[in-house]
Scaffold this motif. Structure first.
Motif, PDB file in Angstrom:
ATOM      1  N   GLY A 140       0.800  -1.211   0.000  1.00  0.00           N
ATOM      2  CA  GLY A 140       0.000   0.000   0.000  1.00  0.00           C
ATOM      3  C   GLY A 140       0.833   1.261   0.000  1.00  0.00           C
ATOM      4  O   GLY A 140       0.520   2.228  -0.707  1.00  0.00           O
ATOM      5  N   LEU A 141       1.907   1.281   0.783  1.00  0.00           N
ATOM      6  CA  LEU A 141       2.769   2.458   0.815  1.00  0.00           C
ATOM      7  C   LEU A 141       3.451   2.686  -0.530  1.00  0.00           C
ATOM      8  O   LEU A 141       3.622   3.822  -0.973  1.00  0.00           O
ATOM      9  CB  LEU A 141       3.794   2.323   1.932  1.00  0.00           C
ATOM     10  N   ILE A 142       3.858   1.599  -1.202  1.00  0.00           N
ATOM     11  CA  ILE A 142       4.458   1.736  -2.531  1.00  0.00           C
ATOM     12  C   ILE A 142       3.442   2.310  -3.512  1.00  0.00           C
ATOM     13  O   ILE A 142       3.748   3.223  -4.301  1.00  0.00           O
ATOM     14  CB  ILE A 142       4.991   0.377  -3.023  1.00  0.00           C
ATOM     15  N   ALA A 143       2.215   1.788  -3.482  1.00  0.00           N
ATOM     16  CA  ALA A 143       1.188   2.279  -4.397  1.00  0.00           C
ATOM     17  C   ALA A 143       0.880   3.751  -4.135  1.00  0.00           C
ATOM     18  O   ALA A 143       0.816   4.558  -5.077  1.00  0.00           O
ATOM     19  CB  ALA A 143      -0.079   1.431  -4.264  1.00  0.00           C
ATOM     20  N   LEU A 144       0.712   4.127  -2.879  1.00  0.00           N
ATOM     21  CA  LEU A 144       0.410   5.529  -2.568  1.00  0.00           C
ATOM     22  C   LEU A 144       1.534   6.460  -2.986  1.00  0.00           C
ATOM     23  O   LEU A 144       1.298   7.571  -3.467  1.00  0.00           O
ATOM     24  CB  LEU A 144       0.150   5.686  -1.070  1.00  0.00           C
ATOM     25  N   ALA A 145       2.788   6.011  -2.789  1.00  0.00           N
ATOM     26  CA  ALA A 145       3.929   6.876  -3.097  1.00  0.00           C
ATOM     27  C   ALA A 145       4.133   7.060  -4.594  1.00  0.00           C
ATOM     28  O   ALA A 145       4.757   8.045  -5.013  1.00  0.00           O
ATOM     29  CB  ALA A 145       5.195   6.300  -2.468  1.00  0.00           C
ATOM     30  N   ASN A 146       3.619   6.147  -5.408  1.00  0.00           N
ATOM     31  CA  ASN A 146       3.904   6.183  -6.844  1.00  0.00           C
ATOM     32  C   ASN A 146       2.704   6.497  -7.720  1.00  0.00           C
ATOM     33  O   ASN A 146       2.880   6.740  -8.920  1.00  0.00           O
ATOM     34  CB  ASN A 146       4.514   4.847  -7.281  1.00  0.00           C
ATOM     35  N   LEU A 147       1.510   6.494  -7.150  1.00  0.00           N
ATOM     36  CA  LEU A 147       0.336   6.924  -7.897  1.00  0.00           C
ATOM     37  C   LEU A 147       0.113   8.413  -7.667  1.00  0.00           C
ATOM     38  O   LEU A 147       0.391   8.921  -6.581  1.00  0.00           O
ATOM     39  CB  LEU A 147      -0.899   6.154  -7.436  1.00  0.00           C
ATOM     40  N   PRO A 148      -0.404   9.115  -8.659  1.00  0.00           N
ATOM     41  CA  PRO A 148      -0.733  10.527  -8.423  1.00  0.00           C
ATOM     42  C   PRO A 148      -1.898  10.639  -7.451  1.00  0.00           C
ATOM     43  O   PRO A 148      -2.702   9.720  -7.311  1.00  0.00           O
ATOM     44  CB  PRO A 148      -1.128  11.021  -9.819  1.00  0.00           C
ATOM     45  N   ASP A 149      -1.962  11.770  -6.749  1.00  0.00           N
ATOM     46  CA  ASP A 149      -3.138  12.027  -5.929  1.00  0.00           C
ATOM     47  C   ASP A 149      -4.374  12.096  -6.822  1.00  0.00           C
ATOM     48  O   ASP A 149      -4.298  12.473  -7.993  1.00  0.00           O
ATOM     49  CB  ASP A 149      -2.991  13.346  -5.167  1.00  0.00           C
TER      50      ASP A 149
END
Length: 336
Positions: A140-149
């Motif tokens: 989840g942290l990887i996805a949040l850090a690499n997807l745009p808001d």
């Protein structure tokens, strides 16, 4: 306590075993968690095998791991708290990541107890099982850090390559929560799972090459990196965006020394002149805020983890081999 111990680098059956260890001591701001489940994910495989070899210079240990107990994310119950802990108390059910920063090192989660910084933990939603919760932190942290808001997302057409893995499955669900039209790419055996997670369209990479499609996407979220960026340019909208996670496919690509590091640096070097590549940022996201956001996504049902199989501590080598085989449909966890 019982814990998995890693004595060196190599194949999981050769270097892993279960031993009795002392309970971890608590520092200021730390919490002792009784582990109910811990996730099995690619970063753990990399540290156990020692591949790519460059990771050994990034904190893991040159000849053998400096921390002998593998695992980086888990869910469990707070057993006790150290000085300065104000948000959590014994009995709280939590999920979190045992390490901060670089994940290519052991974090002690494959044990009956682990010491974790309070700011790395979030309270587990009551309707989510420990096994489900344990699969979320690292992916989840990887996805949040690499997807745009969401409010900065490039429109609505999203392609997720490697959508059936931990990071990819969360990316699919996050994009769907925006209202995006999501195309998910993975192996035949995972397509039903991707439909269940909300993908509008699924593509079987064993029969179709998505980079040869006539479709265009506003965002390509590439977990596995099995095509070069030049191939994805053909399916990116003119104002689209490309993001690479850089999965090395468990050494199958043969990059045993540096892995995907040269490719990542190459994309960073091109980003000033290629508008569809993200500008590099070395600022770490706020971990407490990110964990709170993941907790809210679980609470709201925007993320629903699917657990394929749970293994006891003694079978961690089998769990890692199942992970590397790509056969699991859903996430794999260890249950002490």
């Amino acid at each position: 306590m019982r814990a998995v111990v890693q004595l060196g680098y190599g194949g999981p059956p050769e270097v892993l075993g279960v031993r009795e260890l002392d309970l971890p001591s608590l520092g200021d701001g730390e919490v002792l968690v009784r582990v109910r489940a811990a996730s099995v994910h690619p970063d753990v495989w990399h540290v156990v095998t020692g591949l790519p070899r460059a990771l050994r210079l990034m904190g893991s240990g040159v000849r053998r791991p400096s921390n002998v107990v593998p695992g980086t994310d888990m869910a469990g119950e707070v057993e006790s708290v150290g000085a300065g802990v104000t948000r959590l108390r014994p009995g709280d059910e939590v999920l979190g990541e045992t390490l901060g920063g670089m994940q290519w090192r052991n974090g002690g989660a494959y044990a009956e107890y682990v010491a974790v910084a309070e700011d790395a933990l979030a309270v587990k939603p009551s309707q989510v099982t420990f096994e489900q919760a344990a699969t979320v932190p690292t992916a989840g942290l990887i996805a949040l850090a690499n997807l745009p808001d969401q409010d900065q997302a490039p429109s609505q057409r999203v392609l997720v390559n490697g959508a059936g893995g931990g990071v990819g499955a969360i990316a699919v669900q996050l994009a769907r929560s925006w209202g995006a039209q999501v195309t998910a790419v993975d192996h035949t055996r995972k397509l039903d799972l991707l439909r269940a997670l909300g993908a509008d369209r699924v593509i079987d990479y064993t029969t179709d090459d998505v980079t040869r499609s006539s479709d265009r996407y506003d965002l390509v979220f590439d977990v596995v990196g099995n095509h070069p960026f030049s191939a994805y340019r053909r399916v990116l909208a003119d104002d689209g965006a490309y993001g690479l996670i850089g999965h090395d496919q468990f050494g199958a690509q043969g990059r045993r020394w540096l892995g995907s590091i040269p490719r990542m640096f190459g994309l960073m070097a091109r980003s000033p002149v290629e508008r569809r590549l993200p500008r590099p940022s070395f600022k770490a996201p706020d971990r407490t805020a990110s964990m709170a956001r993941l907790r809210d996504l679980l609470e709201d049902g925007a993320i629903t983890p699917v657990v394929a199989r749970a293994f006891p501590l003694e079978q961690v080598p089998d769990a890692l081999e199942l992970l590397a085989s790509g056969q699991a449909v859903g996430r794999i966890v260890v249950v002490p």
